[in-house]
Motif scaffolding. Sequence first.
Motif, PDB file in Angstrom:
ATOM      1  N   GLN A   1      83.077  18.353  48.341  1.00 56.12           N
ATOM      2  CA  GLN A   1      83.033  19.545  47.521  1.00 56.12           C
ATOM      3  C   GLN A   1      81.677  19.714  46.870  1.00 56.12           C
ATOM      4  O   GLN A   1      81.155  20.815  46.795  1.00 56.12           O
ATOM      5  N   SER A   2      81.103  18.619  46.387  1.00 58.01           N
ATOM      6  CA  SER A   2      79.811  18.720  45.733  1.00 58.01           C
ATOM      7  C   SER A   2      78.691  18.945  46.737  1.00 58.01           C
ATOM      8  O   SER A   2      77.664  19.519  46.397  1.00 58.01           O
ATOM      9  N   ALA A   3      78.863  18.516  47.973  1.00 56.04           N
ATOM     10  CA  ALA A   3      77.843  18.705  48.997  1.00 56.04           C
ATOM     11  C   ALA A   3      77.832  20.136  49.524  1.00 56.04           C
ATOM     12  O   ALA A   3      76.839  20.576  50.077  1.00 56.04           O
ATOM     13  N   MET A   4      78.920  20.852  49.353  1.00 61.62           N
ATOM     14  CA  MET A   4      78.994  22.225  49.836  1.00 61.62           C
ATOM     15  C   MET A   4      78.151  23.136  48.945  1.00 61.62           C
ATOM     16  O   MET A   4      78.057  22.943  47.746  1.00 61.62           O
ATOM     17  N   VAL A   5      77.542  24.125  49.580  1.00 60.59           N
ATOM     18  CA  VAL A   5      76.709  25.086  48.869  1.00 60.59           C
ATOM     19  C   VAL A   5      77.403  26.443  48.935  1.00 60.59           C
ATOM     20  O   VAL A   5      77.770  26.895  50.015  1.00 60.59           O
ATOM     21  N   ASN A   6      77.583  27.066  47.781  1.00 62.67           N
ATOM     22  CA  ASN A   6      78.162  28.405  47.763  1.00 62.67           C
ATOM     23  C   ASN A   6      77.077  29.379  48.196  1.00 62.67           C
ATOM     24  O   ASN A   6      76.101  29.598  47.479  1.00 62.67           O
ATOM     25  N   ILE A   7      77.254  29.940  49.354  1.00 67.84           N
ATOM     26  CA  ILE A   7      76.252  30.806  49.964  1.00 67.84           C
ATOM     27  C   ILE A   7      76.047  32.090  49.162  1.00 67.84           C
ATOM     28  O   ILE A   7      75.008  32.738  49.273  1.00 67.84           O
ATOM     29  N   ASN A   8      77.031  32.456  48.349  1.00 71.70           N
ATOM     30  CA  ASN A   8      76.938  33.696  47.575  1.00 71.70           C
ATOM     31  C   ASN A   8      76.273  33.526  46.220  1.00 71.70           C
ATOM     32  O   ASN A   8      75.910  34.511  45.583  1.00 71.70           O
ATOM     33  N   THR A   9      76.099  32.297  45.780  1.00 73.75           N
ATOM     34  CA  THR A   9      75.488  32.064  44.465  1.00 73.75           C
ATOM     35  C   THR A   9      74.272  31.149  44.521  1.00 73.75           C
ATOM     36  O   THR A   9      73.560  31.020  43.526  1.00 73.75           O
ATOM     37  N   ALA A  10      74.029  30.528  45.662  1.00 76.85           N
ATOM     38  CA  ALA A  10      72.949  29.548  45.785  1.00 76.85           C
ATOM     39  C   ALA A  10      71.582  30.204  45.641  1.00 76.85           C
ATOM     40  O   ALA A  10      71.356  31.322  46.118  1.00 76.85           O
ATOM     41  N   ASP A  11      70.674  29.478  45.002  1.00 73.59           N
ATOM     42  CA  ASP A  11      69.302  29.954  44.915  1.00 73.59           C
ATOM     43  C   ASP A  11      68.496  29.385  46.089  1.00 73.59           C
ATOM     44  O   ASP A  11      69.030  28.674  46.949  1.00 73.59           O
ATOM     45  N   LEU A  12      67.233  29.710  46.132  1.00 71.50           N
ATOM     46  CA  LEU A  12      66.364  29.305  47.239  1.00 71.50           C
ATOM     47  C   LEU A  12      66.360  27.786  47.434  1.00 71.50           C
ATOM     48  O   LEU A  12      66.520  27.300  48.558  1.00 71.50           O
ATOM     49  N   LYS A  13      66.233  27.031  46.356  1.00 65.88           N
ATOM     50  CA  LYS A  13      66.177  25.566  46.445  1.00 65.88           C
ATOM     51  C   LYS A  13      67.468  24.989  47.015  1.00 65.88           C
ATOM     52  O   LYS A  13      67.438  24.042  47.797  1.00 65.88           O
ATOM     53  N   GLN A  14      68.604  25.547  46.606  1.00 66.75           N
ATOM     54  CA  GLN A  14      69.894  25.060  47.102  1.00 66.75           C
ATOM     55  C   GLN A  14      70.070  25.394  48.579  1.00 66.75           C
ATOM     56  O   GLN A  14      70.577  24.573  49.351  1.00 66.75           O
ATOM     57  N   LEU A  15      69.672  26.584  48.977  1.00 69.29           N
ATOM     58  CA  LEU A  15      69.824  26.993  50.378  1.00 69.29           C
ATOM     59  C   LEU A  15      68.947  26.158  51.308  1.00 69.29           C
ATOM     60  O   LEU A  15      69.353  25.829  52.420  1.00 69.29           O
ATOM     61  N   ILE A  16      67.761  25.797  50.846  1.00 71.16           N
ATOM     62  CA  ILE A  16      66.836  25.002  51.665  1.00 71.16           C
ATOM     63  C   ILE A  16      67.419  23.623  51.973  1.00 71.16           C
ATOM     64  O   ILE A  16      67.090  23.024  52.991  1.00 71.16           O
ATOM     65  N   LYS A  17      68.324  23.133  51.159  1.00 67.64           N
ATOM     66  CA  LYS A  17      68.948  21.831  51.391  1.00 67.64           C
ATOM     67  C   LYS A  17      69.914  21.849  52.564  1.00 67.64           C
ATOM     68  O   LYS A  17      70.283  20.806  53.094  1.00 67.64           O
ATOM     69  N   LEU A  18      70.313  23.038  52.997  1.00 67.59           N
ATOM     70  CA  LEU A  18      71.243  23.152  54.125  1.00 67.59           C
ATOM     71  C   LEU A  18      70.528  22.833  55.434  1.00 67.59           C
ATOM     72  O   LEU A  18      69.336  23.127  55.576  1.00 67.59           O
ATOM     73  N   PRO A  19      71.232  22.256  56.397  1.00 69.03           N
ATOM     74  CA  PRO A  19      70.597  21.894  57.669  1.00 69.03           C
ATOM     75  C   PRO A  19      70.102  23.137  58.420  1.00 69.03           C
ATOM     76  O   PRO A  19      70.829  24.118  58.573  1.00 69.03           O
ATOM     77  N   GLY A  20      68.849  23.081  58.837  1.00 69.84           N
ATOM     78  CA  GLY A  20      68.272  24.166  59.623  1.00 69.84           C
ATOM     79  C   GLY A  20      67.788  25.353  58.816  1.00 69.84           C
ATOM     80  O   GLY A  20      67.320  26.343  59.373  1.00 69.84           O
TER      81      GLY A  20
END
Length: 107
Positions: A43-62
């Motif tokens: 749950q903590s590793a998941m990123v909410n795509i609708n609220t994530a900022d740039l830094k959080q999104l960059i942590k996603l693979p690819g």
Amino acid sequence: MKLIKIISLAAALCLLPMGTTFAQSDMLSEQMQSEQMQSEQMQSAMVNINTADLKQLIKLPGVGKKKAQAIIDYREANGDFASLEDLAKVKGVGKKMLAKLNGKVAF
């Protein structure tokens, strides 16, 4: 003092199901704790795509800086994503990217 220990031990034994040994009880307890930790980590590793900022999104693979910004721009222009498939509407996000993101994003 010994009497209190004996009574406490007897009470603890009464709480165990019939045929359960202390070792089995400990193993069950450890397994339950491990499963709970794994669930919390997921749950903590998941990123909410609708609220994530740039830094959080960059942590996603690819997802690099440009793709993260494209996701944010699309979200701001079109509203929230409802599903993983909605991400395919973002320029540069295809089937391979969706496969990498599956299970790692929340909505």
